[in-house]
Design an enzyme around this catalytic site. Structure first.
Site: not given
Ligand code: GAR
Length: 210
Positions: A16, A112, A153, A183
């Site tokens: 992200n 999220h 959240d 996302e």
């Molecule tokens: C993502 O899917 C984000 O939405 C989730 O963790 C992942 C991180 O991926 N966040 C949560 O679950 C927060 N409650 P990334 O490090 O590759 O962006």
């Protein structure tokens, strides 16, 4: 234009964060600039992404800080030093206390990986969210970008995007599709929307940093 100064808080892979970096490079994110990446994990691949893009990084380890209070104080110290206007939680796997969130009303954004209010709150993070969605048997999931307040959240929703679940999905395949379809699309869009408003405020009162 006075750009919104953004800090991205990460813990893991940083895809992200990468979507935000790409949005800045493509001009989709034009009202804000990523000034700082803060990680609570020294091994986070997100740190390599920051390094490769010349973005300053700080590592703040809860284990070294001794308490949640000191952990948050250290993060705030960095945010102030970089004159950060907007904090983006992009896979940041630590819940921030009310003491922290109340200092930044509508200035913290989180992504999220579900359609809030489903599969969210304490204990729902990363792959666990997708496991829960598959176990429940929902046919549609997605992602949510929202403001962060004292309820995990629970802050105001900014953008959501739905993703269909396939019969053959595993938690991993679903996680990848939710990231790719939802996302990585709605996070940069929401960050630009909020940055635009903050930049307009900064223009109005030329001294505005948090
Ligand atoms: C993502 O899917 C984000 O939405 C989730 O963790 C992942 C991180 O991926 N966040 C949560 O679950 C927060 N409650 P990334 O490090 O590759 O962006």
């Amino acid at each position: 234009m006075l750009k919104t100064r953004i800090a991205v808080l990460v813990s893991g892979g940083g895809t992200n964060l990468q979507a935000l970096i790409d949005a800045e490079h493509s001009g989709q994110l034009k009202s804000g600039k990523i000034m700082l990446v803060i990680s609570n994990n020294a091994d986070a691949a997100a740190l390599t992404r920051a390094y490769n893009n010349g973005i300053p990084q700080e590592i703040v380890l809860k284990s070294k800080c001794g308490s949640q209070e000191n952990f948050e104080a250290k993060i705030i110290e960095h945010l102030k030093r970089y004159e950060i206007d907007l904090i983006v939680l992009a896979g940041f796997m630590s819940i921030l206390s009310k003491d922290f969130t109340s200092q930044y009303p509508e200035r913290i954004i989180n992504v999220h990986p579900s359609l809030i209010p489903s599969f969210c709150g304490k204990g729902f993070y990363g792959i666990k969210v997708h496991e829960a969605a598959l176990n429940y048997g929902v046919k549609v999931t997605g992602a949510t970008v929202h403001f962060v307040n004292e309820i995990p959240d629970g802050g105001e929703i900014i953008l959501q995007k739905a993703v269909n679940i396939c019969k053959s999905d595993t938690p991993e395949s679903l996680q990848q599709r939710v990231m790719r379809i939802a996302e990585w699309k709605i996070l940069p869009k929401a960050v630009e929307m909020v940055s635009k408003d903050i930049s307009a405020d900064k223009e109005k009162n030329k001294n505005g940093h948090i």
